[in-house]
Design a protein around this motif. Sequence first.
Motif, short mmCIF file in Angstrom:
data_model
loop_
_atom_site.label_atom_id
_atom_site.label_comp_id
_atom_site.label_asym_id
_atom_site.label_seq_id
_atom_site.Cartn_x
_atom_site.Cartn_y
_atom_site.Cartn_z
N THR A 108 -13.51 4.39 5.43
CA THR A 108 -14.04 3.04 5.63
C THR A 108 -15.24 3.02 6.57
O THR A 108 -15.28 3.77 7.56
CB THR A 108 -12.92 2.13 6.21
OG1 THR A 108 -11.90 2.01 5.22
CG2 THR A 108 -13.44 0.75 6.59
N GLU A 141 0.84 -1.22 0.00
CA GLU A 141 0.00 0.00 0.00
C GLU A 141 0.87 1.26 0.00
O GLU A 141 1.74 1.42 0.86
CB GLU A 141 -0.90 0.02 1.24
CG GLU A 141 -1.97 -1.06 1.26
CD GLU A 141 -3.11 -0.79 0.27
OE1 GLU A 141 -3.31 0.36 -0.14
OE2 GLU A 141 -3.80 -1.77 -0.10
N PRO A 143 -4.48 0.09 4.10
CA PRO A 143 -4.71 1.14 3.11
C PRO A 143 -4.52 2.53 3.72
O PRO A 143 -4.85 2.75 4.88
CB PRO A 143 -6.17 0.93 2.69
CG PRO A 143 -6.60 -0.36 3.27
CD PRO A 143 -5.67 -0.72 4.37
N SER A 155 -3.44 3.88 9.39
CA SER A 155 -2.15 3.63 8.71
C SER A 155 -1.04 4.52 9.29
O SER A 155 0.09 4.05 9.47
CB SER A 155 -2.27 3.80 7.20
OG SER A 155 -2.64 5.12 6.89
N THR A 196 -9.83 8.20 -0.85
CA THR A 196 -9.23 8.46 0.46
C THR A 196 -9.96 9.63 1.14
O THR A 196 -10.67 10.38 0.48
CB THR A 196 -7.74 8.84 0.31
OG1 THR A 196 -7.65 9.98 -0.53
CG2 THR A 196 -6.93 7.70 -0.28
N ASP A 232 -13.22 3.39 -2.64
CA ASP A 232 -12.10 3.55 -3.57
C ASP A 232 -11.54 4.98 -3.53
O ASP A 232 -10.77 5.36 -4.40
CB ASP A 232 -12.52 3.18 -5.00
CG ASP A 232 -13.78 3.91 -5.44
OD1 ASP A 232 -14.27 4.78 -4.69
OD2 ASP A 232 -14.28 3.61 -6.55
N ASN A 237 0.23 -3.31 4.31
CA ASN A 237 -1.07 -3.87 3.89
C ASN A 237 -2.23 -3.00 4.35
O ASN A 237 -3.37 -3.25 3.99
CB ASN A 237 -1.24 -5.28 4.46
CG ASN A 237 -0.19 -6.21 3.91
OD1 ASN A 237 -0.10 -6.41 2.71
ND2 ASN A 237 0.64 -6.76 4.79
N ARG A 239 -7.79 5.80 4.92
CA ARG A 239 -9.10 5.14 4.85
C ARG A 239 -9.71 4.95 6.23
O ARG A 239 -10.63 4.18 6.41
CB ARG A 239 -9.02 3.77 4.18
CG ARG A 239 -8.52 3.75 2.76
CD ARG A 239 -9.46 4.52 1.84
NE ARG A 239 -9.45 4.03 0.49
CZ ARG A 239 -8.41 4.07 -0.35
NH1 ARG A 239 -7.26 4.56 0.05
NH2 ARG A 239 -8.51 3.60 -1.57
#
Length: 301
Positions: free
Chosen positions: A255, A46, A86, A93, A171, A169, A84, A89
């Motif tokens: 998400t 990612e 994303p 991360s 951000t 799909d 891994n 989202r």
Amino acid sequence: MLKIRVPASSANMGAGFDCLGVALSVYNYIYVNQTGHGLVIEAEGEGKDKIAKDEKNLVYQSMKKVFEYAKKSVDGLYIKLENNIPLSRGLGSSSACIVGGMTAANALLGNPLTDREILNLALLEEKHPDNITPCLVGGFTASMVYENEVYYIKKDVPDKISFLLIIPDFTLKTKKSREILPQNILLNDAAFNISHSTIFALGMYSENFDIFKVALKDKIHQPYRSHFISDFDDILKKCEEFGALGAYLSGSGSTIAAILYDSDRGKVENGIRKYLDKTNKCWKVITVKADNLGATVEKIQ
Ligand code: HSE
């Protein structure tokens, strides 16, 4: 060589804005070695092409914070990132980079810092503790900040509970998603959120998961942020209709996370996939577990 595994995390969990969070079984890996001179950073997965591979790299920056805090220096570093989680989202991360980098540096130095010290250092970078805490210690956590220190209570999440992640799909940057929030909220809305987040946390703690059906509702951030995500309210309703206990905006988005009994995962996943197809959304749907370990370190050579 050290291998650090850091989990994704999902914050807020409905009403628990900037407080509640859970670590999830999606992982970034950091491989780190002391080389004697220079800095080499490689990245896979990612965001591999967007990530800085020099001194501006967030993992490296976070390692440096620990070296400075411990008043130690390390000569030369090789860092390999396998990502891994994303980016942008609402799955933690950046917390994974910060906590992962700090854990890596601490391990290289022989672990002089306690978890509390790492959390307090990470708080200076992330500002709110609801992703960094579960990322470091795993499980479901309620965290608070008092006089610049993080305090938390952790509960392991049993295997019968799963998390369905509906990952758009597009951000959504935390900065943009926070700027849209009002600076003042109504007393009634504050009372609504305090009662719901407390009941949710106690439901998790006592494993009375059925209470999530009502306790996951929120009045202080989702109503404002939902404008960024088309059909947000509808998707939350659909998750419940297909058998999830409830659903919420994960962190600051984009998400949407649903909490469900693992025995219901087939029907919730299929229902949501069909619904997304009908509304022409090419969004990713995955079901994951909570991670109860948090950041781990393994010596591999
Ligand atoms: N609690 C934070 C927010 C999580 O909702 O803005 C994002 O990092």
